[in-house]
Design a protein around this motif. Structure first.
Motif, short mmCIF file in Angstrom:
data_model
loop_
_atom_site.label_atom_id
_atom_site.label_comp_id
_atom_site.label_asym_id
_atom_site.label_seq_id
_atom_site.Cartn_x
_atom_site.Cartn_y
_atom_site.Cartn_z
N GLN A 307 -24.62 -0.19 -1.53
CA GLN A 307 -25.23 -1.22 -0.67
C GLN A 307 -26.67 -0.85 -0.31
N ALA A 308 -26.90 0.42 -0.06
CA ALA A 308 -28.28 0.86 0.23
C ALA A 308 -29.15 0.63 -1.00
N GLY A 309 -28.59 0.91 -2.19
CA GLY A 309 -29.32 0.65 -3.44
C GLY A 309 -29.62 -0.83 -3.59
N ALA A 310 -28.64 -1.67 -3.25
CA ALA A 310 -28.82 -3.12 -3.39
C ALA A 310 -29.93 -3.63 -2.48
N ARG A 311 -30.05 -3.05 -1.30
CA ARG A 311 -31.14 -3.48 -0.40
C ARG A 311 -32.50 -3.15 -1.01
N ARG A 312 -32.60 -1.95 -1.60
CA ARG A 312 -33.88 -1.59 -2.23
C ARG A 312 -34.14 -2.46 -3.46
N ALA A 313 -33.07 -2.75 -4.22
CA ALA A 313 -33.23 -3.60 -5.41
C ALA A 313 -33.69 -5.00 -5.00
N ALA A 314 -33.06 -5.54 -3.97
CA ALA A 314 -33.40 -6.90 -3.53
C ALA A 314 -34.85 -6.97 -3.05
N ALA A 315 -35.33 -5.90 -2.44
CA ALA A 315 -36.71 -5.91 -1.94
C ALA A 315 -37.70 -6.07 -3.09
N ILE A 316 -37.33 -5.60 -4.28
CA ILE A 316 -38.20 -5.77 -5.45
C ILE A 316 -37.97 -7.14 -6.10
N ALA A 317 -36.69 -7.48 -6.32
CA ALA A 317 -36.36 -8.66 -7.12
C ALA A 317 -36.61 -9.97 -6.37
N GLU A 318 -36.40 -9.95 -5.07
CA GLU A 318 -36.47 -11.20 -4.29
C GLU A 318 -37.84 -11.89 -4.44
N PRO A 319 -38.96 -11.21 -4.17
CA PRO A 319 -40.26 -11.88 -4.32
C PRO A 319 -40.56 -12.31 -5.76
N ILE A 320 -40.10 -11.54 -6.74
CA ILE A 320 -40.36 -11.89 -8.14
C ILE A 320 -39.62 -13.17 -8.50
N VAL A 321 -38.34 -13.24 -8.13
CA VAL A 321 -37.55 -14.42 -8.49
C VAL A 321 -38.00 -15.64 -7.66
N THR A 322 -38.41 -15.41 -6.43
CA THR A 322 -38.93 -16.51 -5.62
C THR A 322 -40.18 -17.11 -6.28
N GLU A 323 -41.02 -16.26 -6.82
CA GLU A 323 -42.21 -16.75 -7.51
C GLU A 323 -41.84 -17.51 -8.80
N ALA A 324 -40.82 -17.02 -9.51
CA ALA A 324 -40.37 -17.74 -10.71
C ALA A 324 -39.87 -19.12 -10.30
N GLU A 325 -39.15 -19.20 -9.20
CA GLU A 325 -38.63 -20.49 -8.72
C GLU A 325 -39.78 -21.44 -8.35
N ARG A 326 -40.82 -20.88 -7.76
CA ARG A 326 -41.98 -21.70 -7.40
C ARG A 326 -42.67 -22.23 -8.67
N LEU A 327 -42.80 -21.34 -9.67
CA LEU A 327 -43.45 -21.76 -10.91
C LEU A 327 -42.67 -22.89 -11.58
N VAL A 328 -41.34 -22.85 -11.48
CA VAL A 328 -40.49 -23.87 -12.09
C VAL A 328 -40.63 -25.20 -11.37
N GLY A 329 -40.99 -25.15 -10.07
CA GLY A 329 -41.15 -26.39 -9.32
C GLY A 329 -40.15 -26.58 -8.20
N PHE A 330 -39.37 -25.53 -7.90
CA PHE A 330 -38.45 -25.62 -6.77
C PHE A 330 -39.25 -25.55 -5.47
N LEU A 331 -38.84 -26.35 -4.46
CA LEU A 331 -39.43 -26.22 -3.12
C LEU A 331 -39.05 -24.86 -2.54
N ALA A 332 -39.83 -24.41 -1.59
CA ALA A 332 -39.58 -23.08 -1.00
C ALA A 332 -38.20 -23.02 -0.34
N ARG A 333 -37.60 -21.82 -0.38
CA ARG A 333 -36.33 -21.61 0.32
C ARG A 333 -36.59 -21.49 1.81
N ALA A 334 -35.58 -21.73 2.59
CA ALA A 334 -35.74 -21.63 4.05
C ALA A 334 -36.06 -20.20 4.43
#
Ligand code: AMP
Ligand code: TRP
Length: 334
Positions: A307-334
């Motif tokens: 779980q500690a590893g997952a928190r560190r992983a999410a801290a890297i992946a979350e902004p990258i995937v959020t940017e991919a979602e923005r590029l695709v045209g999804f509205l921002a997440r809450a």
């Protein structure tokens, strides 16, 4: 600094093949300059049915093995795939980028689906898209894999290129496979033409990293060989896959070349050779087995490490995937 990503399925107990072909290299990569992200790919595992209790058990077991082999959870990021939702979100986008024609060329799908292609899960079919998402969610550029995974990495590059093209970006970098040496391919103890695998129905075909000393000795004693003595030269083993495999295992464990091993045993039969091979394997693997069993006495502790590893992983992946979602045209997440 580059980022390294690799994954292993938590199905079955890790074998000597996983150790020499993958895990040992992961441990060595930790000492380099690159950041390492190592993932227990439980979402890949359920592309074929897994008993829920067994999946939980085997995920902890694989975590214990990796830690026992020397993966350091402070230095590397070690976690389970399903705990970071960015993988699933990017995989969906990639399902919409990859073409059916590309997936139809994947030889691993053809092998795994066999004749009954209509009956396997759709997850098994889009498995390579999820694998591409695993890597690209971290902008990882180096991916250590066995040669059986090279086609999937080419596909991951094709997906990134098409994504970048479709969404006028340069967002996903190219990835580079770090292919493990041929000598690191360990074959079955019962059939020198088949890969040693944790899913082989015969337990005698493999050394599990949790086998105790007696089991290792017995499996090596019973390993298939032939009746000829060991030759002087490696090329004389070309037609003797079982002998070639045992020599290769011994060489890998001792960190010597197969030719050096042959020099020592040329002219001898398999009896004395097998005895020394078993001894070397036990010396190397017994401490790993003991540490694995030790980690497994504390399942809560293992869950906390993941779980500690997952928190560190999410801290890297979350902004990258959020940017991919923005590029695709999804509205921002809450
Ligand atoms: P798998 O057991 O198929 O999930 O594979 C996990 C990792 O171990 C991958 O990087 C494989 O290439 C590697 N691996 C699996 N079996 C072997 C083997 N018999 N010899 C060498 N590497 C292996
Ligand atoms: N498909 C890989 C295997 O079976 C495991 C895997 C999943 C992986 N995701 C990955 C490997 C990402 C490297 C990078 O061995």
């Amino acid at each position: 600094m580059a980022r390294i990503f690799s994954g292993i399925q938590p199905t079955g107990i890790a074998t000597l093949g996983n150790y020499l072909g993958a895990i040992r290299n992961w441990v060595a990569l930790q000492d380099g300059a690159d950041e390492c992200v190592f993932c227990l790919v439980d979402m890949h595992a359920i592309t074929v049915f897994q008993e829920p209790a067994a999946l939980r058990e085997q995920t902890r077991q694989m975590a214990a093995v990796l830690l026992a082999c020397g993966i350091n959870p402070e230095r590397s990021i070690l976690f389970h795939q399903s705990a970071v939702s960015a993988h699933a979100r990017l995989a969906w986008i990639f399902n919409c980028v990859a073409r059916i024609g590309w997936l139809n060329r994947m030889t691993q799908f053809k092998d795994k689906a066999g004749k009954d292609r209509e009956a396997v899960s759709t997850g098994l079919y889009v498995y390579p898209n999820l694998m591409a998402a695993d890597i690209h969610a971290y902008h990882a550029t180096k991916v250590p894999v066995g040669d059986d995974q090279l086609q999937h990495l080419e596909l991951a590059n094709d997906i990134a290129e098409k994504f970048n093209h479709d969404f006028s970006s340069t967002f996903f970098p190219r990835i580079e496979p770090l292919v493990l040496k041929e000598s690191a391919r360990v074959m079955s103890l019962r059939d020198g033409m088949k890969k040693m695998s944790k899913s082989d129905p015969s337990d005698q075909s493999r050394i599990n990293l949790t086998d105790d000393s007696d089991m290792i000795a017995a499996k090596i004693r019973r390993a298939k060989t032939d009746s000829e003595p060991l030759p002087e030269q490696l090329d004389q083993l070309a037609e003797r896959p079982e002998a070639r495999n045992l020599i290769g295992i011994y060489a890998a464990i001792l960190g010597q070349t197969p030719q050096e091993i042959l020099h020592r045993f040329a002219g001898s039969g398999f009896g004395p050779f097998k005895e020394q091979l078993a001894e070397a394997l036990i010396a190397h693997l017994a401490p790993i087995g003991a540490r694995t069993r030790d980690y497994l006495t504390d399942p809560t502790g293992l869950d906390q490490i993941l779980q500690a590893g997952a928190r560190r992983a999410a801290a890297i992946a979350e902004p990258i995937v959020t940017e991919a979602e923005r590029l695709v045209g999804f509205l921002a997440r809450a």
